[in-house]
Scaffold this motif. Structure first.
Motif, mmCIF file in Angstrom:
data_model
loop_
_atom_site.group_PDB
_atom_site.id
_atom_site.type_symbol
_atom_site.label_atom_id
_atom_site.label_comp_id
_atom_site.label_asym_id
_atom_site.label_seq_id
_atom_site.Cartn_x
_atom_site.Cartn_y
_atom_site.Cartn_z
ATOM 1 N N ILE A 427 -10.317 -13.066 4.862
ATOM 2 C CA ILE A 427 -9.512 -11.923 4.453
ATOM 3 C C ILE A 427 -8.216 -12.370 3.797
ATOM 4 C CG2 ILE A 427 -8.171 -9.947 5.308
ATOM 5 C CD1 ILE A 427 -10.237 -9.552 7.451
ATOM 6 N N GLN A 428 -7.846 -11.657 2.725
ATOM 7 C CA GLN A 428 -6.502 -11.760 2.176
ATOM 8 C C GLN A 428 -5.923 -10.354 2.112
ATOM 9 O OE1 GLN A 428 -6.009 -13.683 -1.613
ATOM 10 N NE2 GLN A 428 -3.883 -13.057 -1.798
ATOM 11 N N LEU A 506 -10.903 -8.789 0.202
ATOM 12 C CA LEU A 506 -9.577 -8.492 -0.320
ATOM 13 C C LEU A 506 -9.130 -7.122 0.177
ATOM 14 C CD1 LEU A 506 -7.238 -9.235 -2.249
ATOM 15 C CD2 LEU A 506 -8.527 -8.126 -4.087
ATOM 16 N N ILE A 507 -7.936 -7.059 0.795
ATOM 17 C CA ILE A 507 -7.396 -5.802 1.302
ATOM 18 C C ILE A 507 -6.089 -5.525 0.575
ATOM 19 C CG2 ILE A 507 -6.501 -4.614 3.328
ATOM 20 C CD1 ILE A 507 -8.342 -6.237 5.051
ATOM 21 N N LEU A 508 -6.023 -4.369 -0.111
ATOM 22 C CA LEU A 508 -4.869 -4.008 -0.932
ATOM 23 C C LEU A 508 -4.200 -2.778 -0.327
ATOM 24 C CD1 LEU A 508 -6.614 -4.282 -4.424
ATOM 25 C CD2 LEU A 508 -5.399 -6.070 -3.199
ATOM 26 N N ASP A 509 -2.927 -2.924 0.035
ATOM 27 C CA ASP A 509 -2.181 -1.825 0.646
ATOM 28 C C ASP A 509 -1.085 -1.371 -0.319
ATOM 29 O OD1 ASP A 509 -1.059 0.035 2.281
ATOM 30 O OD2 ASP A 509 -0.373 -1.374 3.815
ATOM 31 N N SER A 523 -0.606 -5.259 -13.861
ATOM 32 C CA SER A 523 -0.993 -5.377 -12.462
ATOM 33 C C SER A 523 -2.392 -4.819 -12.241
ATOM 34 C CB SER A 523 0.018 -4.654 -11.567
ATOM 35 O OG SER A 523 0.028 -3.267 -11.828
ATOM 36 N N GLU A 524 -2.740 -3.708 -12.910
ATOM 37 C CA GLU A 524 -4.085 -3.158 -12.765
ATOM 38 C C GLU A 524 -5.129 -4.120 -13.310
ATOM 39 O OE1 GLU A 524 -4.101 0.649 -14.589
ATOM 40 O OE2 GLU A 524 -2.994 1.632 -12.974
ATOM 41 N N ALA A 525 -4.792 -4.802 -14.426
ATOM 42 C CA ALA A 525 -5.734 -5.783 -14.992
ATOM 43 C C ALA A 525 -5.930 -6.950 -14.014
ATOM 44 C CB ALA A 525 -5.199 -6.301 -16.327
ATOM 45 N N ARG A 526 -4.828 -7.406 -13.386
ATOM 46 C CA ARG A 526 -4.946 -8.501 -12.417
ATOM 47 C C ARG A 526 -5.818 -8.078 -11.227
ATOM 48 N NH1 ARG A 526 -1.886 -12.873 -10.388
ATOM 49 N NH2 ARG A 526 -1.412 -13.324 -12.553
ATOM 50 N N ILE A 527 -5.616 -6.857 -10.734
ATOM 51 C CA ILE A 527 -6.404 -6.372 -9.608
ATOM 52 C C ILE A 527 -7.862 -6.205 -10.010
ATOM 53 C CG2 ILE A 527 -6.750 -4.414 -8.046
ATOM 54 C CD1 ILE A 527 -4.479 -6.249 -7.269
ATOM 55 N N MET A 530 -9.605 -9.402 -9.702
ATOM 56 C CA MET A 530 -9.894 -9.758 -8.316
ATOM 57 C C MET A 530 -11.017 -8.887 -7.746
ATOM 58 S SD MET A 530 -5.985 -10.319 -6.916
ATOM 59 C CE MET A 530 -6.451 -11.299 -5.503
ATOM 60 N N ILE A 531 -11.020 -7.578 -8.113
ATOM 61 C CA ILE A 531 -12.043 -6.671 -7.601
ATOM 62 C C ILE A 531 -13.420 -7.051 -8.102
ATOM 63 C CG2 ILE A 531 -12.884 -4.296 -7.779
ATOM 64 C CD1 ILE A 531 -10.023 -3.356 -7.555
ATOM 65 N N HIS A 532 -13.491 -7.354 -9.372
ATOM 66 C CA HIS A 532 -14.797 -7.626 -9.986
ATOM 67 C C HIS A 532 -15.166 -9.104 -9.920
ATOM 68 C CE1 HIS A 532 -15.071 -3.500 -11.297
ATOM 69 N NE2 HIS A 532 -13.881 -3.583 -11.891
ATOM 70 N N GLY A 533 -14.483 -9.855 -9.096
ATOM 71 C CA GLY A 533 -14.830 -11.264 -8.927
ATOM 72 C C GLY A 533 -15.839 -11.475 -7.819
#
Length: 580
Positions: A427-428, A506-509, A523-527, A530-533
């Motif tokens: 977990i991150q 991955l946990i995003l708060d 920031s949305e592009a960076r996320i 990570m989401i689609h990785g």
């Protein structure tokens, strides 16, 4: 097992013993010794010419403001003549008494005149100090050496013992201390100049301290007397002049070394310490028993809830849908695809109904058993599964428990009831606004915040330039963070949090709405990367557009209860409809 009533009786009994021990300790009369008071002289020794009048400074200091003090100064009337400065008690004693001091230090000068060249000492005894509160205390007696010399000054230029000259010899200084080897049994003394007549006392050296007197007379009849203290140890391994360490309670507690304790007072102190320790142990046992009872009650409730669900009593359409989702996710064939399983999670926080405004009020209310508590339920029987590769959004109004469930999943919080099945090493958790010290610079906060997240220093060294560039803070990293705008702080926090390679879970708060419009796109592009990785992702956000855009499933938690689980459009529409 001890019940609660027995525990309360035992607590009252020990409280009574504790009070009795304190009263005993307070009421037992104890002699007061030095409490920061100290007497000293202006010099380590004095050398005065015969026939002249000289002052001697006596200094008294205290940790607290003094109201008055007194002491007695003693001297040898055959060697010294008292001149002025105090009240004569006898031909060898002078008293000093000062009232209305109003300070923590004071000096008195007494005047004496040497009658002979003999060495002597002036002592200060019977010291009594009263502070501004009326407390009386004493200080240790002190003394200082006084050496007389003829009006013409010293007569010798050097003194050597067994071929070794006394280091730092001064003809006007008449007392010295030297050390010899254990095998030296007699001192051979040579004085210069040779035209001075010298008389030397016994030079045979015994083990320990030996005093040798050297009396000199020059051709004009002037005399001077020198004192040489010779120490001869018993062996080479002897620690000369070093006192043995004190044993007993004062060696364990240095603050008691200057305090004289009566037997009854010492017994009361030991009993008091023992009672306090027993009270602490009993309190810990009580806490353990209460927790154990609560655990049993929770297990009973969980077993009852499990039995009700097995019988199919769901109670609401939302619960029925939730049950259907859990039944589908709990299927044995799909267990291998589940990364996160949340089972009947309940989280309650204990809070005091009427908080104390001071430590004094807290202690009084605790002793009177007037403190009352209530439990706030942040999560109430929450269950859902997250499969590998899913992007699950969690929505709900403020205070519904969204961030709490993320912290429980990541291991930051331990739930009151229920369980979470997940590999926490995968977990991150990304959450902004934590770990920053506003007094540190941006550079220092990168290393501090990164360490809290779990980055190594080498990793931060490699990623530092990339973090600064992504946060668009070039030229500001040596500034203190307290001078940053809120947007700059958010950008730096986001850049640090997302500098790590994509984890398995991955946990995003609330990290998808950072900065201005342009930085938000970055920031949305960076996320998205990570989401689609290939990660399993949990997202908490108040923005339903973000949830619809990124998630494959949505969990709606409202006011600590699980409201709905389903497709993003369906759940978000129901959530928006409820909130108007």
């Amino acid at each position: 097992m001890m019940n609660q009533k027995k525990f309360q009786r035992a607590g009252k009994l020990f409280s009574l013993f504790l009070c009795v021990g304190i009263l005993w300790l307070i009421l037992t009369p104890q002699p007061v010794s030095a409490a920061g008071e100290e007497i000293s002289f202006g010099s380590e020794s004095y050398t005065w010419e015969v026939g002249e009048s000289y002052p001697i400074g006596i200094y008294i200091t205290s940790d607290t403001e003094m109201d008055s003090f007194s002491y007695v100064v003693g001297y040898d009337p055959e060697v010294l003549e008292y001149v002025q400065g105090g009240i004569v008690l006898s031909d060898s004693e002078v008293e000093v008494e000062i009232d209305d001091v109003g300070d923590t230090d004071y000096v008195i000068y007494l005047y004496f005149s040497p009658l002979t060249t003999d060495a002597t000492a002036i002592s200060v005894t019977d010291i009594s100090v009263t502070d501004s509160t009326g407390r009386e205390s004493t200080a240790d007696d002190v003394s200082v050496n006084v050496n007389g010399q003829p009006e013409s000054g010293g007569l010798l230029e050097s003194i050597s013992i067994n071929g070794v000259g006394i280091p730092g010899f001064d003809s006007d200084k008449t007392e010295y201390t030297v050390y010899v080897q254990p095998d030296v049994t007699e001192a051979e003394i040579i004085c210069t100049p040779s035209d001075v007549e010298v008389e030397i006392s016994d030079t045979v050296l015994e083990e320990g301290d030996n005093e040798i007197l050297i009396t000199c007379t020059d051709q004009d009849g002037n005399q001077a007397e020198y004192t040489v203290n010779v120490y001869r140890p018993a062996s080479l391994t002897e620690d000369a002049g070093i006192p043995e360490p004190e044993e007993g309670i004062s060696s364990l507690f240095p603050f008691l070394q200057n305090t004289e304790w009566s037997g009854a007072s010492l017994a009361a102190l030991i009993a008091l310490i023992a009672l306090i320790l027993l009270l602490i142990i009993l309190s810990l046992i009580k806490v353990h028993l209460v927790r154990e009872q609560r655990r049993k009650k929770r297990r009973g409730r969980q077993m009852e809830n499990t039995g009700e669900e097995t019988e199919g009593e769901t109670g609401s359409p939302a619960a029925a849908e939730d049950t259907a989702v859990r039944e589908d996710s709990d299927a044995p064939d799909d267990d291998a695809d589940i990364d996160i399983r949340v089972s009947h999670i309940t989280m309650k926080f204990k809070r005091e109904k009427d908080e104390s405004s001071s430590i004094k009020e807290l202690v009084i209310r605790t002793l009177k058993r007037q403190r009352s508590f209530e439990y706030f339920c942040a999560l109430d029987d929450i269950s859902f599964d997250v499969r590998k590769g899913e992007v699950v959004g969690i929505i709900g109004t403020n205070g519904s428990g969204k961030s709490t469930i993320l912290k429980i999943i990541s291991g930051v919080l331990v739930p009151t009831g229920g369980s979470v099945t997940v590999d926490k090493s995968k977990i991150q958790l990304l959450t902004l606004g934590t770990g920053f010290d506003m007094e540190l610079t941006g550079r220092e906060n990168v290393y501090l915040n990164g360490a809290l997240i779990g980055y190594t220093r080498d990793y931060i060294d490699r990623k530092y330039d990339e973090i600064v560039k992504f946060a668009e803070l070039e030229g500001f990293m040596e500034e203190r963070v307290k001078n940053y705008s809120s947007g700059m702080v958010s950008r730096l926090g986001f850049a640090i949090a997302t500098a790590r390679e994509t984890p398995e879970i991955l946990i995003l708060d609330e990290v998808l709405s950072v900065g201005d419009m342009f930085f938000r796109k970055k920031s949305e592009a960076r996320i998205q990367e990570m989401i689609h990785g290939g990660s399993t992702v949990l997202i908490v956000s108040h923005s339903t557009s973000v949830i619809r855009k990124n998630c494959t499933k949505v969990v709606w938690i409202e006011k600590s209860k699980l409201r709905m689980i389903g497709e993003p459009d369906e759940v978000c529409s129901a959530y928006e409809k409820m909130n108007g």
